[in-house]
Design a protein around this motif. Structure first.
Motif, short mmCIF file in Angstrom:
data_model
loop_
_atom_site.label_atom_id
_atom_site.label_comp_id
_atom_site.label_asym_id
_atom_site.label_seq_id
_atom_site.Cartn_x
_atom_site.Cartn_y
_atom_site.Cartn_z
N CYS A 439 0.86 -1.19 0.00
CA CYS A 439 0.00 0.00 0.00
C CYS A 439 0.90 1.23 0.00
N GLU A 441 0.16 4.14 0.74
CA GLU A 441 -0.21 5.09 1.79
C GLU A 441 0.40 4.66 3.15
N CYS A 442 0.13 3.39 3.56
CA CYS A 442 0.51 3.01 4.93
C CYS A 442 1.61 1.94 4.98
N TRP A 444 1.37 -1.22 4.13
CA TRP A 444 0.87 -2.58 4.31
C TRP A 444 1.36 -3.47 3.17
N CYS A 479 -6.17 -1.56 0.07
CA CYS A 479 -5.26 -1.95 1.14
C CYS A 479 -6.01 -2.71 2.23
N GLU A 481 -5.30 -2.69 5.30
CA GLU A 481 -5.26 -1.93 6.55
C GLU A 481 -6.08 -0.65 6.47
N CYS A 482 -5.83 0.15 5.42
CA CYS A 482 -6.40 1.51 5.42
C CYS A 482 -7.39 1.76 4.29
ZN LIG Z 1 -2.75 1.04 3.44
#
Ligand SMILES: [Zn+2]
Ligand SMILES: [Zn+2]
Length: 734
Positions: A439, A441-442, A444, A479, A481-482
């Motif tokens: 991911c 962004e985060c 993951w 993702c 996670e997020c």
């Molecule tokens: Zn993420």
């Protein structure tokens, strides 16, 4: 072996994980032969047992002893020699005797089957009208290929031989039968002796190696043929095989799991006619049994096969050859753990015959034995062609923008070689499209549900796959996670490299060879055939292409990504990297043109990379060996590993603590190091947690003493489905 009829008790080995044999009574009028199989009542059911010895008194009370059922064999299926070898293995590798003995039999005989006389169908060619031949050639090239193979053999081909030509041989043969182009007969082939005309001349080094080995033959001796790729080791093997055949002796010729290609089989057939049997894991149980039986009866004189063919029975074995002796596939890592090279040396010693190991990149163990003058050592440093194997040139990929995993300089070299109508080999030992999904962004990453491993993106399947357990899932759109949808892939696998190269070099054929693109031996043979026809071509592959094959038109090879080996936690990673680098670079320049070899790295200053760029294999091997000596690792120490796996790490560790407890008094007394229990490198695999306990020591005798004293207690610790434990003697990895 004389029959004995007076004894009425016998001990049997049964293939169960217990370190003991079992006594049964046998009827006195029966002829009793050691090494025959019996059906035995066992628990509520029955088991197959192998008769090991007879005696007059039973180990349990007379009235409690059970009677053996029928004897399944007229003649022993294991000779006394192989029983002795298995007994040594059981003792050395600490494996249950029953399991080891049955492991030495072909699978077909491991159950209560009666031996069947081997009656093999052989297909022979009829005399063909020209018109029919042309029709077959034009309309059905695959039938034509089969037909040619049958015509070329002097006494017809059987099923397993046809299978080596084409795995879909059945349908093709049926069509050819319908056209009356071929017919079959029940028969044993006559041993054919091929007339040996125009034998390739041996160069000075080959001739020296051959004559020195020959003069040392006839007694136990270990010989290492240490020859650069393309130096003609196989020709030396062939001369020695011929030498044995002339003395009416048999030969076992072992190759690594993926080394048994049609190329080698064709070379053997060309040289020795139909005097050989082939055995490997892709054959059916029945076919493996047939190969074993034909060798046992002396119908064929050469057994060409993978690891387990070592246990082929022979009354007049004269020589064992282990090609690519450094190869990891000789170590069996499940079931009975043993190293086929080491067991082969023991077998040769017990029979007082010579054994020949060959490799371009010998294992450090074997080199060490040569330096200590335990083995005879022959070096082949020249190729019969004009060109030496190329030196490896490093390409510094720091601060370089790679395109499809290749640096601009590498692309330029590929372009140059293809432009000269030559072939190029790109080695990337990572299949799939991309090894990491992340991911943006985060951070993951996609991890397997059952293993501590990342999932690999396979774009052609539109799936993420785990290369350890086979778990598959659709490519996620967001993702885990997020919920961010900016999911990206990183890194490069062979699938992506193939696509990239097709785009970059649209005018040249691009062939990919890995486990995803090759599903049968035919696929492999077809692609190899295409390559050998010559013409420019870009070959991409994993370790499947690095070994044993001869591609005369390859003039350039490159290793794309070797850096991960520099930071591996395995102490053998550097040895393996160097062996791979030499095997891959050795593929180029074997024809009538000089070759080039490249290795891309972000760490050109790393000592190992520097060594690779400047030295030959033996110098690097010396460097690595010195390191091992300093660290007290093999070949300067022996390693015995206890491994446990369970549904939780705690259970696995507790089991090993129990084992450690049994070892404690002995390890202290003999001053042997016991490390662990610690979690395994990859702790969770296929849903189970793994831990290990390691005994390591420079003194083999002390280590053996520890095991001898502790094993009786350890053997009583149960290995269950819930918490399994195994012992791995001479483990390859810590
Ligand atoms: Zn993420
Ligand atoms: Zn997995």
């Amino acid at each position: 072996m004389p029959g004995k009829s007076l004894n009425c008790f016998a001990s049997f080995a049964i293939a169960i994980p217990l370190y003991r044999v079992f006594d049964y009574s046998i009827e006195e009028h029966q002829q009793v032969l050691v090494g025959t199989r019996y059906r035995l009542p066992f628990g509520q059911g029955s088991r197959t047992g192998l008769l090991l010895a007879t005696h007059n008194s039973a180990s349990v009370q007379r009235d409690r002893i059970k009677a053996a059922d029928e004897c399944l064999d007229q003649l022993p299926v294991l000779s006394e020699h192989l029983i002795a070898l298995a007994t040594w293995m059981s003792d050395y590798y600490l494996q249950p005797i029953g399991e080891v003995l049955f492991q030495c039999l072909p699978r077909y005989l491991r159950t209560a089957r009666h031996e069947k006389p081997v009656r093999v169908k052989y297909w022979r060619a009829n005399t063909l009208e020209l018109e029919l031949r042309e029709t077959i050639e034009k309309r059905s090239p695959r039938q034509h290929q089969i037909l040619l193979a049958i015509e070329q053999s002097s006494c017809g081909l059987n099923a397993s031989q046809l299978k080596a030509v084409n795995s879909n041989w059945h349908g093709l043969v049926r069509s050819l039968e319908a056209k009356k182009a071929i017919r079959w007969e029940w028969s044993k082939p006559q041993s054919t002796t091929t007339t040996l005309e125009n034998l390739p001349e041996l160069n000075r080094e080959q001739a020296d190696a051959f004559s020195q080995m020959e003069s040392n033959f006839g007694r136990f001796s270990v010989h290492l043929l240490d020859g650069i790729t393309g130096s003609g080791k196989t020709e030396v093997y062939f001369r020695l095989i011929q030498n044995q055949l002339d003395q009416h002796r048999q030969v076992i010729y072992l190759v690594p799991e993926i080394g048994l290609t049609s190329q080698l089989v064709e070379r053997v057939r060309h040289r020795f006619g139909e005097q050989f049997a082939i055995s490997h894991s892709a054959l059916t149980e029945r076919q493996q049994y047939e190969a074993w039986e034909r060798f046992r009866q002396g119908e064929v004189t050469i057994m060409l096969g993978t690891r387990s063919s070592l246990f082929s029975q022979s009354a007049r074995l004269g020589l064992i050859i282990i090609d690519e002796e450094h190869d990891a596939s000789y170590k069996q890592e499940d079931g009975i753990r043993y190293h086929a090279r080491d067991v082969a040396i023991k077998r040769a010693q017990m029979l007082d015959i010579p054994i020949l190991l060959g490799s371009a990149t010998p294992s450090l163990e074997s080199l060490n034995n040569c330096q200590r003058e335990h083995y005879y050592w022959y070096r082949l440093s020249q190729r019969p062609t004009r060109y030496e194997p190329p030196r490896i040139q490093l390409i510094d990929t720091r601060n370089v923008r790679k395109e499809h995993g290749c640096s601009p300089y590498l692309l330029q070299r590929i372009d140059h070689h293809l432009g000269q109508d030559n072939q190029v080999l790109l080695y990337l030992n990572r299949r799939g499209f991309a090894p990491v999904i992340m991911c943006h962004e985060c951070g993951w990453q996609s991890i397997c549900r059952y293993c501590d491993a990342r999932l690999t993106l396979h774009q052609s399947l539109n799936r993420l796959l785990c290369h350890h357990c086979g778990f598959a899932q659709p490519v996620p759109s967001a993702c885990g996670e997020c919920d961010n949808t900016d999911i990206r892939h990183y890194g490069i696998g062979t699938e992506q490299l193939e696509q990239g190269m097709k785009k970059r070099f649209p005018n040249y054929p691009v062939l990919r060879i890995d486990r995803d693109s090759i599903t049968s031996r035919d696929d492999f043979a077809r692609k190899m055939g295409a390559l050998r026809q010559g013409g420019p071509c870009l070959l991409i592959g994993t370790q499947m292409i690095a070994k044993g094959h001869d591609y005369p038109a390859i003039t350039m090879s490159a290793i794309l990504d070797a850096d991960q080996a520099l930071f591996s936690a395995s102490y053998r990673a550097s040895e393996r990297l160097v062996q791979t680098a030499f095997q891959v670079s050795g593929r180029s320049g074997r024809g009538d043109q000089a070759g080039e070899a490249y290795l891309q790295t972000d760490f050109p200053d790393h000592p190992l990379m520097q060594a690779l760029a400047n030295q030959d294999y033996r110098k690097i091997a010396d460097t690595i060996t010195r390191e091992r000596k300093m660290l007290g690792f093999p070949p300067y120490a022996r390693v015995v590993m206890f491994r446990a796996d369970a549904l939780s790490l705690r259970q696995a560790t507790e089991k090993l603590d129990e084992i450690k407890h049994c070892l404690a008094a002995s390890t202290t007394r003999h001053q042997v190091k016991c490390i662990g229990p610690i979690p395994a490198l990859m702790t969770r695999r296929i849903g189970r947690y793994r831990a290990q306990l390691c005994l390591i020591g420079p003194d083999t005798h002390k280590l053996r003493s520890v095991l001898r004293e502790s094993m009786p207690a350890i053997e009583s610790i149960k290995s269950t489905q819930k918490v399994k434990w195994v012992v791995d003697v001479d483990a390859l990895d810590l």
